[in-house]
Design a protein around this motif. Sequence first.
Motif, mmCIF file in Angstrom:
data_model
loop_
_atom_site.group_PDB
_atom_site.id
_atom_site.type_symbol
_atom_site.label_atom_id
_atom_site.label_comp_id
_atom_site.label_asym_id
_atom_site.label_seq_id
_atom_site.Cartn_x
_atom_site.Cartn_y
_atom_site.Cartn_z
ATOM 1 N N HIS A 93 -25.445 72.669 -7.434
ATOM 2 C CA HIS A 93 -25.089 72.630 -8.860
ATOM 3 C C HIS A 93 -26.218 73.206 -9.711
ATOM 4 O O HIS A 93 -25.966 73.989 -10.636
ATOM 5 C CB HIS A 93 -24.787 71.190 -9.292
ATOM 6 C CG HIS A 93 -24.583 71.061 -10.761
ATOM 7 N ND1 HIS A 93 -25.484 70.430 -11.588
ATOM 8 C CD2 HIS A 93 -23.599 71.540 -11.569
ATOM 9 C CE1 HIS A 93 -25.061 70.507 -12.840
ATOM 10 N NE2 HIS A 93 -23.922 71.170 -12.854
ATOM 11 N N LEU A 104 -25.819 76.444 -12.135
ATOM 12 C CA LEU A 104 -26.100 76.332 -13.566
ATOM 13 C C LEU A 104 -27.219 77.281 -13.987
ATOM 14 O O LEU A 104 -27.138 77.938 -15.032
ATOM 15 C CB LEU A 104 -26.461 74.886 -13.895
ATOM 16 C CG LEU A 104 -26.634 74.542 -15.371
ATOM 17 C CD1 LEU A 104 -25.371 74.859 -16.159
ATOM 18 C CD2 LEU A 104 -27.014 73.077 -15.538
ATOM 19 N N SER A 118 -23.201 82.851 -10.024
ATOM 20 C CA SER A 118 -22.870 81.518 -10.532
ATOM 21 C C SER A 118 -21.427 81.156 -10.236
ATOM 22 O O SER A 118 -21.120 80.019 -9.868
ATOM 23 C CB SER A 118 -23.142 81.437 -12.037
ATOM 24 O OG SER A 118 -22.223 82.210 -12.766
ATOM 25 N N TYR A 133 -20.295 77.891 -8.116
ATOM 26 C CA TYR A 133 -19.426 76.867 -8.707
ATOM 27 C C TYR A 133 -18.156 76.676 -7.874
ATOM 28 O O TYR A 133 -17.711 75.546 -7.656
ATOM 29 C CB TYR A 133 -19.051 77.227 -10.144
ATOM 30 C CG TYR A 133 -20.024 76.700 -11.170
ATOM 31 C CD1 TYR A 133 -20.220 75.328 -11.324
ATOM 32 C CD2 TYR A 133 -20.766 77.563 -11.975
ATOM 33 C CE1 TYR A 133 -21.115 74.841 -12.252
ATOM 34 C CE2 TYR A 133 -21.672 77.081 -12.908
ATOM 35 C CZ TYR A 133 -21.838 75.724 -13.047
ATOM 36 O OH TYR A 133 -22.740 75.230 -13.965
ATOM 37 N N GLU A 145 -16.536 67.928 -16.362
ATOM 38 C CA GLU A 145 -17.637 68.755 -16.865
ATOM 39 C C GLU A 145 -17.971 69.889 -15.886
ATOM 40 O O GLU A 145 -18.312 71.004 -16.311
ATOM 41 C CB GLU A 145 -18.871 67.880 -17.110
ATOM 42 C CG GLU A 145 -18.668 66.877 -18.243
ATOM 43 C CD GLU A 145 -19.772 65.844 -18.312
ATOM 44 O OE1 GLU A 145 -20.815 66.037 -17.652
ATOM 45 O OE2 GLU A 145 -19.588 64.835 -19.016
ATOM 46 N N GLU A 184 -17.956 73.826 -16.736
ATOM 47 C CA GLU A 184 -19.076 74.733 -16.438
ATOM 48 C C GLU A 184 -18.590 75.920 -15.608
ATOM 49 O O GLU A 184 -18.964 77.076 -15.872
ATOM 50 C CB GLU A 184 -20.184 73.987 -15.693
ATOM 51 C CG GLU A 184 -20.955 73.000 -16.553
ATOM 52 C CD GLU A 184 -22.044 72.279 -15.767
ATOM 53 O OE1 GLU A 184 -22.315 72.684 -14.616
ATOM 54 O OE2 GLU A 184 -22.626 71.317 -16.299
ATOM 55 N N PRO A 192 -24.642 72.100 -23.184
ATOM 56 C CA PRO A 192 -23.790 72.450 -22.034
ATOM 57 C C PRO A 192 -23.351 73.909 -22.100
ATOM 58 O O PRO A 192 -23.089 74.442 -23.186
ATOM 59 C CB PRO A 192 -22.593 71.503 -22.194
ATOM 60 C CG PRO A 192 -23.130 70.343 -22.954
ATOM 61 C CD PRO A 192 -24.169 70.899 -23.882
ATOM 62 N N VAL A 193 -23.294 74.549 -20.951
ATOM 63 C CA VAL A 193 -23.023 75.989 -20.910
ATOM 64 C C VAL A 193 -21.663 76.323 -21.525
ATOM 65 O O VAL A 193 -21.481 77.395 -22.108
ATOM 66 C CB VAL A 193 -23.125 76.499 -19.452
ATOM 67 C CG1 VAL A 193 -22.036 75.896 -18.574
ATOM 68 C CG2 VAL A 193 -23.102 78.001 -19.396
ATOM 69 N N TYR A 194 -20.708 75.391 -21.451
ATOM 70 C CA TYR A 194 -19.380 75.653 -22.001
ATOM 71 C C TYR A 194 -19.332 75.476 -23.522
ATOM 72 O O TYR A 194 -18.299 75.723 -24.137
ATOM 73 C CB TYR A 194 -18.327 74.766 -21.329
ATOM 74 C CG TYR A 194 -18.666 73.301 -21.264
ATOM 75 C CD1 TYR A 194 -18.382 72.452 -22.319
ATOM 76 C CD2 TYR A 194 -19.281 72.767 -20.132
ATOM 77 C CE1 TYR A 194 -18.705 71.106 -22.259
ATOM 78 C CE2 TYR A 194 -19.605 71.418 -20.065
ATOM 79 C CZ TYR A 194 -19.318 70.594 -21.127
ATOM 80 O OH TYR A 194 -19.629 69.262 -21.065
#
Length: 597
Positions: A318, A322, A333, A337, A364, A368, A570-572
């Motif tokens: 993870h 990330l 990535s 994922y 979550e 991501e 958070p990336v999102y």
Amino acid sequence: QQEGRGDSLSPDQNQSRRWWSSEFHKLLRKIQGVPPLADMQIELSVVYNACLYSIALSQASEAELLLTQTTERILQMTGDDPMASDPPVFWRIVLKSVENTALNASVLHLFCLQWAIWLATCRLNTIQELQEELSCLFEKLSAGDGDDMTSEARGKSSNTSLLVMDPIRLIELLQICTFIVQGAERLNEGRSSEALTDLQTASSLPAPRSLLAYSHLLSGSCLAHMSCPQMALQCFRKALETDSRCICALYKSMLIYRQLENTQAEIQALRLLHSTLMLPSATEPIVADTHLLSPSLLLRSQSVSSLLFVPSALSVLHSLALKCVLHRRVSDSVEYYLDLLAVLHSEHQHEVYAEVPSLPRLPELYLEAGAALLMARRPVDCVALCDEVISTTLELLPEKVVLEELEEKSEAETGAVCAEDKERVAMLLCTGAAYLLQGHCHIQMKDWKQAVTHYTRCINLLVNVRFKKKGFQPQIPSADMVDKQRTDLCILQRLKGLSLAGRGVSFTQTDQLKEALRDLQLSLQAFPECVAAGLWCGEVLWRLGRRREAAACWEKTWSFTTQSTAEIVPVYLQEPRSGPSLDSTELHNRIQDLGPP
């Protein structure tokens, strides 16, 4: 010879040791049922073996009781007072009582076992109190202290051959383990320089490769605490060269690269760490059990355990995924994922999360992964992942959520109620983020109508949230209420700002400028640092003929300090880089052409 035969009788080493432990205790009961032997050394040899097996089976209290009973029996024979309750005082009396007698060497052997018990039960203070006596053990036994034999003759002595582990080897093991534990304790207390001295001493002692690797590893940890990252890296490299199974050295190296902001080296270290953890050998004990007494039994200190911590393979995977998505290594990535989600689906999720509590919640992780797919320009796959999140959370969403000020709740009211509230808020924010990502996907596909629909769904969810300050009625949250301690409020306002900005941009593409301006201005109210909202708000004002206002809006947006939030947010929830964009150079030229007011 018996120990060797025991191991060959059964592949299960613990079963073998339990059998021999039982046999030695039976023999001891027979010996102790008669008057003291003329040659007490035979009885003490049996005690030594019985205690050693008890310690090897993690039965330290049983071994210590037997040692106490035996030493009291010796004191009775020598006529000394055995009543001292303090362990250091008691052992000093015992050692003095047998000094210059035939029992001295045998009692020193038992003293070694007491040292092992103190180490195994994390009583380092007691060891330090007897440091002088313990430090002399090696010299005394090597010199054959307590009997008239030379060192060479002692090695061939029948008494020594009756022992299942050579006391000299045991002392060597105890010495390095003590220095390692002492160094770890001092490091955790912030005494890095003293700890480093202990660990450098440990690295110079004769010991198994795995323990020498630990001494180099913890020396590196000391140097890292002393702000010497390059020297720390050298120690971690030396630990790996000494024992390639010292995976913790690889993990510590990765942390140093992260501290140095060497992203390429950090990602390479994460890849190597993950591939190493996936090897079958990674599940074997790091400290090899080459002796009857395993070194791992002597390194049970919490300080040692915390310093030797290595995350699980899933947690590393993870982190790798990330880190790649945050630094725009998009194809890598996505691969990581998808591998991570495949593992979670192929195994029992509850078991995985019990073993790897550091992993984000599954919704979550989906978000991501969805953000990575969006960056990889795979909007259809991103929409599908977001549908999974929405389908599992939508029906569980509360009609309204009230976030209360932190001081509003007393400690008695926290606990289950607070956890339940957090769960409800988390579900709502995850669902909102899923709709937000779907809106981004439709913008990428230039389906403006669907983009507006999904951004609107996100906005409609968020308006159900109220914030209650102490002494006030619940109200709609605003940017001035955001507190850095309240992650949920920060995420809420960011979601609101990004969804309004996305809908506003979509309206600009269909020439609905009034609706676009409304949404973009509301976006800036919720999330003032939103760059896209600021630039597009200026663009809409320009198109509406309000050019001075447009110029002021652009200049205000550019005036914001570009603080990197990649590692925090958070990336999102980061601003998308796909979709319609504005050329800042062209906007600057427009302002210049506009001239002074």
